[in-house]
Write an enzyme that holds these catalytic residues in place. Structure first.
Site, PDB file in Angstrom:
ATOM      1  N   GLY A  43     -27.662 -32.993 -16.847  1.00 10.81           N
ATOM      2  CA  GLY A  43     -28.765 -33.906 -16.307  1.00 10.81           C
ATOM      3  C   GLY A  43     -29.239 -33.440 -14.991  1.00 10.81           C
ATOM      4  O   GLY A  43     -30.452 -33.191 -14.620  1.00 10.81           O
ATOM      5  N   GLU A  98     -25.900 -34.934  -8.485  1.00  9.64           N
ATOM      6  CA  GLU A  98     -26.104 -35.640  -9.906  1.00  9.64           C
ATOM      7  C   GLU A  98     -27.384 -36.282 -10.097  1.00  9.64           C
ATOM      8  O   GLU A  98     -28.108 -36.147  -8.928  1.00  9.64           O
ATOM      9  CB  GLU A  98     -25.128 -37.022  -9.790  1.00  9.64           C
ATOM     10  CG  GLU A  98     -25.140 -37.977 -10.861  1.00  9.64           C
ATOM     11  CD  GLU A  98     -24.907 -37.538 -12.033  1.00  9.64           C
ATOM     12  OE1 GLU A  98     -25.079 -36.444 -12.651  1.00  9.64           O
ATOM     13  OE2 GLU A  98     -23.985 -38.176 -12.615  1.00  9.64           O
ATOM     14  N   ASP A 102     -25.856 -45.086 -12.453  1.00 11.01           N
ATOM     15  CA  ASP A 102     -26.253 -46.038 -13.315  1.00 11.01           C
ATOM     16  C   ASP A 102     -25.134 -47.182 -12.923  1.00 11.01           C
ATOM     17  O   ASP A 102     -25.228 -47.836 -11.642  1.00 11.01           O
ATOM     18  CB  ASP A 102     -26.321 -45.507 -14.715  1.00 11.01           C
ATOM     19  CG  ASP A 102     -26.964 -46.680 -15.647  1.00 11.01           C
ATOM     20  OD1 ASP A 102     -28.060 -46.788 -15.601  1.00 11.01           O
ATOM     21  OD2 ASP A 102     -26.251 -47.687 -16.277  1.00 11.01           O
ATOM     22  N   ASP A 158     -32.305 -37.005 -20.049  1.00  8.71           N
ATOM     23  CA  ASP A 158     -32.723 -37.004 -21.519  1.00  8.71           C
ATOM     24  C   ASP A 158     -32.619 -38.263 -22.060  1.00  8.71           C
ATOM     25  O   ASP A 158     -31.694 -39.182 -21.694  1.00  8.71           O
ATOM     26  CB  ASP A 158     -31.978 -36.030 -22.245  1.00  8.71           C
ATOM     27  CG  ASP A 158     -30.602 -36.537 -22.585  1.00  8.71           C
ATOM     28  OD1 ASP A 158     -29.836 -37.081 -21.478  1.00  8.71           O
ATOM     29  OD2 ASP A 158     -30.003 -36.732 -23.655  1.00  8.71           O
TER      30      ASP A 158
HETATM   31  P1  IMP Z   1     -22.956 -44.040 -15.038  1.00  7.21           P
HETATM   32  O1  IMP Z   1     -21.767 -43.829 -14.947  1.00  7.21           O
HETATM   33  O2  IMP Z   1     -23.218 -45.571 -15.523  1.00  7.21           O
HETATM   34  O3  IMP Z   1     -23.378 -44.093 -13.473  1.00  7.21           O
HETATM   35  O4  IMP Z   1     -23.879 -42.986 -15.542  1.00  7.21           O
HETATM   36  C1  IMP Z   1     -24.177 -41.997 -15.276  1.00  7.21           C
HETATM   37  C2  IMP Z   1     -24.450 -41.177 -16.277  1.00  7.21           C
HETATM   38  O5  IMP Z   1     -25.238 -41.822 -17.404  1.00  7.21           O
HETATM   39  C3  IMP Z   1     -25.716 -40.176 -15.658  1.00  7.21           C
HETATM   40  O6  IMP Z   1     -25.004 -38.982 -15.378  1.00  7.21           O
HETATM   41  C4  IMP Z   1     -26.561 -40.029 -16.859  1.00  7.21           C
HETATM   42  O7  IMP Z   1     -25.917 -38.799 -17.718  1.00  7.21           O
HETATM   43  C5  IMP Z   1     -26.464 -41.075 -17.812  1.00  7.21           C
HETATM   44  N1  IMP Z   1     -27.577 -42.054 -17.627  1.00  7.21           N
HETATM   45  C6  IMP Z   1     -27.549 -43.044 -16.928  1.00  7.21           C
HETATM   46  N2  IMP Z   1     -28.766 -43.798 -16.732  1.00  7.21           N
HETATM   47  C7  IMP Z   1     -29.484 -42.997 -17.341  1.00  7.21           C
HETATM   48  C8  IMP Z   1     -31.153 -42.913 -17.515  1.00  7.21           C
HETATM   49  O8  IMP Z   1     -31.637 -43.858 -17.131  1.00  7.21           O
HETATM   50  N3  IMP Z   1     -31.459 -41.853 -18.198  1.00  7.21           N
HETATM   51  C9  IMP Z   1     -30.643 -40.849 -18.637  1.00  7.21           C
HETATM   52  N4  IMP Z   1     -29.246 -40.707 -18.552  1.00  7.21           N
HETATM   53  C10 IMP Z   1     -29.005 -42.022 -17.550  1.00  7.21           C
HETATM   54 MG    MG Z   2     -25.585 -37.343 -16.006  1.00  2.00          MG
END
Ligand code: IMP
Ligand code: MG
Length: 180
Positions: A43, A98, A102, A158
């Site tokens: 990403g 990054e 999320d 994506d």
């Molecule tokens: P986290 O561990 O929940 O913070 O998620 C982070 C990872 O989830 C990011 O590096 C993205 O690869 C993926 N991700 C989270 N939200 C989105 C989104 O809205 N669109 C696409 N990928 C996302």
């Molecule tokens: Mg990612």
């Protein structure tokens, strides 16, 4: 392709201006240091490419690819390292780049994992953050935009490997859960 895409949350122009602003800060903060940029694949590739071209200091690059462990990761935040760093980061000035934070669990895991390797400094640069769904506190030193808790695509991000090449960040019409 376009009819699956919803509203534009961050325009190409807004991204360009923000990338310049962040690069200026980073160039000042690291002007006497040797900076290692670590991109989280896939990403962050576009953000990293644009950000690095606006930097006015010498930099080196490395990449790490991670994937969530499915349902286990939802509670524990354990991620699987698909491709580890090539560099030994001990004593280095590391800036993790990054695409989006999320829940924050992925970065939280990576920060812990990297700290064990004893870098001189370790900071985060994220294009996007969704504060409403963030579950762990992270010190995001360089942040592009705070966005609502919606699933977004474009500019590296994506949905099922599609839409990474959009020049802006947009929501998806298709409902996808965000936050774990
Ligand atoms: P986290 O561990 O929940 O913070 O998620 C982070 C990872 O989830 C990011 O590096 C993205 O690869 C993926 N991700 C989270 N939200 C989105 C989104 O809205 N669109 C696409 N990928 C996302
Ligand atoms: Mg990612």
């Amino acid at each position: 392709m376009e009819n699956e895409i919803g509203e534009v949350l961050v325009t190409e122009e807004e991204i360009r201006a923000k990338v310049k602003e962040l690069a200026k800060r980073i160039s000042e903060d690291y002007k006497d240091k040797e900076l290692l940029l670590v991109g989280i694949l896939k990403g962050a590739f576009m953000f990293l490419a644009d950000l690095s071209r606006e930097l006015t200091i010498p930099v080196q690059f490395d990449f790490i690819a991670v994937s969530s462990y499915g349902s286990i990761s939802k509670s524990s935040g354990v991620v699987r390292i698909l491709k580890d760093l090539e560099a030994d980061i001990e004593g280095r000035h590391v800036l993790i780049v990054e695409d989006v934070i999320d829940t924050g669990l992925t970065l939280n895991y990576l920060i812990r994992n990297f700290k064990v390797r004893r870098p001189a400094t370790l900071e985060i640069c994220a294009l996007l953050s969704k504060p409403e769904v963030q579950r762990v506190s992270l010190n995001i030193k360089y942040l592009g935009f705070s966005i609502p808790a919606k699933f977004v695509v474009g500019y590296g991000l994506d949905f099922a490997e599609k839409y990474r090449n959009l020049k802006h960040v947009a929501t998806l019409k298709t409902k996808v859960a965000t936050g774990r």
